[in-house]
Scaffold this motif. Structure first.
Motif, PDB file in Angstrom:
ATOM      1  N   VAL A  11     -31.271 -15.624  40.837  1.00  0.00           N
ATOM      2  CA  VAL A  11     -31.814 -14.159  40.818  1.00  0.00           C
ATOM      3  C   VAL A  11     -30.494 -13.331  40.400  1.00  0.00           C
ATOM      4  N   LEU A  12     -30.949 -12.448  39.285  1.00  0.00           N
ATOM      5  CA  LEU A  12     -30.000 -11.635  38.729  1.00  0.00           C
ATOM      6  C   LEU A  12     -30.265 -10.210  39.415  1.00  0.00           C
ATOM      7  N   GLY A  13     -29.422  -9.736  39.941  1.00  0.00           N
ATOM      8  CA  GLY A  13     -29.498  -8.274  40.616  1.00  0.00           C
ATOM      9  C   GLY A  13     -28.802  -7.226  39.940  1.00  0.00           C
ATOM     10  N   LEU A  25     -25.272 -12.394  40.360  1.00  0.00           N
ATOM     11  CA  LEU A  25     -26.066 -13.312  40.364  1.00  0.00           C
ATOM     12  C   LEU A  25     -26.163 -14.411  41.609  1.00  0.00           C
ATOM     13  N   ASP A  39     -20.351 -11.727  40.494  1.00  0.00           N
ATOM     14  CA  ASP A  39     -20.340 -10.445  40.686  1.00  0.00           C
ATOM     15  C   ASP A  39     -19.366  -9.514  40.145  1.00  0.00           C
ATOM     16  N   VAL A  85     -32.100 -17.638  34.347  1.00  0.00           N
ATOM     17  CA  VAL A  85     -32.305 -16.538  35.809  1.00  0.00           C
ATOM     18  C   VAL A  85     -33.878 -16.710  35.806  1.00  0.00           C
ATOM     19  N   ILE A  88     -35.540 -11.262  38.394  1.00  0.00           N
ATOM     20  CA  ILE A  88     -34.651 -10.211  38.119  1.00  0.00           C
ATOM     21  C   ILE A  88     -34.826  -8.887  39.397  1.00  0.00           C
ATOM     22  N   GLY A 319     -23.830  -5.577  42.506  1.00  0.00           N
ATOM     23  CA  GLY A 319     -25.280  -6.273  41.925  1.00  0.00           C
ATOM     24  C   GLY A 319     -25.451  -7.423  42.875  1.00  0.00           C
ATOM     25  N   ALA A 320     -24.338  -8.131  43.424  1.00  0.00           N
ATOM     26  CA  ALA A 320     -24.413  -9.133  43.981  1.00  0.00           C
ATOM     27  C   ALA A 320     -25.632  -8.852  45.505  1.00  0.00           C
ATOM     28  N   ALA A 323     -28.914  -8.656  44.309  1.00  0.00           N
ATOM     29  CA  ALA A 323     -29.656  -9.918  44.069  1.00  0.00           C
ATOM     30  C   ALA A 323     -29.931 -10.694  45.297  1.00  0.00           C
ATOM     31  N   GLY A 326     -33.181  -9.658  46.368  1.00  0.00           N
ATOM     32  CA  GLY A 326     -34.152 -10.447  45.603  1.00  0.00           C
ATOM     33  C   GLY A 326     -34.449 -11.686  45.916  1.00  0.00           C
ATOM     34  N   ALA A 327     -33.484 -12.515  46.255  1.00  0.00           N
ATOM     35  CA  ALA A 327     -33.464 -13.994  46.864  1.00  0.00           C
ATOM     36  C   ALA A 327     -34.308 -14.096  48.208  1.00  0.00           C
TER      37      ALA A 327
END
Length: 355
Positions: A11-13, A25, A39, A85, A88, A319-320, A323, A326-327
Motif C-alpha cells: 500500500v502506498l500512502g 509504503l 517513509d 503497488v 493507494i 505518508g507511512a 499507508a 490503508g493496509a
C-alpha cells in the motif's frame, strides 16, 4: 502486484494535510500484520517560519513541487517499482483544503493509472495506525491521545478500521498551537515545540505556577483548553518586561511545558482508568516532546497502564501512517473510495474512509 520477493500486498500512502509532503509504503502480510517498507517526507516548514505559522497557499505550492520526487524517493527506498503497488491510500481530511487537494489529486492519478483501489482516509486515524508499524497490532480496545499542532483529542479506539469515538478534545487552542504562540512570545523559533523543549531542560518546571485549564470540579473532565495558559504566559512576560526584569526564558519554558504535560497526562490516564482501558497510544507531533512522553510513562506505570509511543519520526505527519490506515482497511475488506473522491477539510474522526 507485489513482485519484490515476498508475499503480501503493498500500500502506498500519501499525506499532504499541512506542511509535510509524505509518501510511505507498507506491506500487508498474509497474517494481517503491517510492515514498514519506506517513509519519505519533504517539509516546507522553513518557508513558513518567517510568518510564524503555516501559510496555506505556500503549503499547497510546496506539495505540488515535492509530490513526484518524494514518491520516487519512497519507491527507491523500498526497492520496488510503482507497478508493484496494490492499493493507494491518501489523507482526505481533516486539513488545509488546498493542501489536501494536491494529495488527493495525485492519489487518484496513481490509482487510475495502476488500476488499483483508492482509499481516502482519515488523517487523525493515521496517527493511531502508525503505532502498529512499530509495536504490532493494537489491543481490542485502547485509548489514543492525539497531540499535534492542530489537534488535541482523546479517542476510544476499537480498531483502526472499526469504531473510533472521541471522548475529549480541545475547546480552543491545540497543544501544539499553544507551543507555537508561546515560542513567539519568548522570541524563540517556529515551530515552537522543539525550542521550548530544549530550553525547558535547563529551567525549573515549578518556578512559575501557570494555570491548568479545565481542571476544576465542574469542568468537562476529558476536554482541554490551552488558550488561558497561553494568555497567562503572555501576561507574566509583559509584567516582567514592564518591571525591567530579565526574562528567565528557561524557567518560563519549563513551567509552561509542565502545565501542558500535566493536564494532558492526567486526563488521559483518568479516561483510561474510567473506561477500563489498559493501553494508551500517544501520538501526534507533540508526542515527541520529552516531558510529555516522560510524564506519561510515569503516570501510566503508576496506574498499571501500557503506554505505546511511536518513535519521533513517525509521530509527526508522514505518508507511512496513511499507508498503515490503508493496509488496515484493505485487510478488513472496506469498500474503496470512488475515483471522484473529493477532500473534506472538516472530516470527523469517526469517518475512516471517505466515499
Amino acid at each position: 502486484m507485489s513482485t519484490d520477493g515476498g508475499p503480501g500486498r503493498i500500500v502506498l500512502g500519501i499525506e499532504t494535510s499541512c506542511d509535510e509532503t509524505g509518501v510511505g509504503l507498507v506491506r500487508l502480510e498474509p497474517d494481517g500484520s503491517v510492515r514498514l517498507l519506506a517513509d519519505a517526507v519533504a517539509s516546507s516548514v522553513e518557508q513558513h517560519a518567517r510568518f510564524g505559522g503555516v501559510v496555506p497557499e505556500i503549503a499547497s505550492r510546496a506539495h505540488l513541487e515535492a509530490m513526484e520526487p518524494t514518491a520516487r524517493r519512497a519507491l527507491d527506498e523500498a526497492g520496488i517499482k510503482l507497478s508493484d503497488v496494490d492499493a493507494i491510500a491518501v489523507t482526505a481530511g481533516p486539513g488545509l483544503a488546498g493542501a489536501l487537494m494536491v494529495g488527493v489529486s495525485a492519489a487518484k492519478a496513481y490509482a487510475a493509472a495502476l488500476g488499483v483501489p483508492l482509499y481516502g482516509v482519515n488523517h487523525l486515524l493515521g496517527h493511531v495506525a502508525v503505532d502498529t508499524l512499530e509495536h504490532g497490532p493494537l489491543p481490542s480496545r485502547c485509548l489514543a491521545m492525539l497531540v499535534s499542532g492542530g489537534h488535541t483529542q482523546l479517542l476510544s479506539v476499537a480498531g483502526v478500521a472499526d469504531e473510533v469515538t472521541e471522548i475529549g478534545s480541545t475547546i480552543d487552542d491545540a497543544a501544539g498551537e499553544a507551543y507555537d504562540k508561546v515560542a513567539r512570545i519568548l522570541d524563540l523559533p517556529y515551530p515552537g515545540g522543539p525550542p521550548i523543549d530544549r530550553m525547558a531542560r535547563e529551567g525549573d518546571p515549578n518556578a512559575i505556577a501557570f494555570p491548568r485549564g479545565l481542571t476544576g470540579p465542574r469542568d468537562a473532565k476529558f476536554d482541554f483548553s490551552f488558550s488561558g495558559l497561553k494568555t497567562a504566559v503572555a501576561r507574566w512576560v509583559e509584567q516582567a518586561r514592564e518591571a525591567g526584569k530579565q526574562l528567565p526564558i528557561a524557567d518560563i519554558a519549563a513551567s509552561f511545558q509542565e502545565a501542558v504535560a500535566d493536564v494532558l497526562t492526567e486526563k488521559a490516564v483518568r479516561a483510561a482508568v474510567e473506561l477500563g482501558l489498559d493501553t494508551i497510544v500517544l501520538s501526534g507531533g507533540v508526542a515527541a516532546n520529552s516531558r510529555l512522553a516522560g510524564l506519561a510513562r510515569e503516570r501510566c506505570a503508576e496506574a498499571g497502564i501500557t503506554l505505546r509511543v511511536p518513535r519521533p519520526r513517525l509521530c509527526t505527519d508522514n505518508g507511512a501512517m496513511i499507508a498503515a490506515v490503508g493496509a488496515h482497511v484493505l485487510a478488513n475488506r472496506v469498500e474503496p473510495s470512488p475515483l471522484g473522491l473529493s477532500a473534506n477539510p472538516g472530516m470527523s474522526v469517526d469517518t475512516v474512509v471517505l466515499r
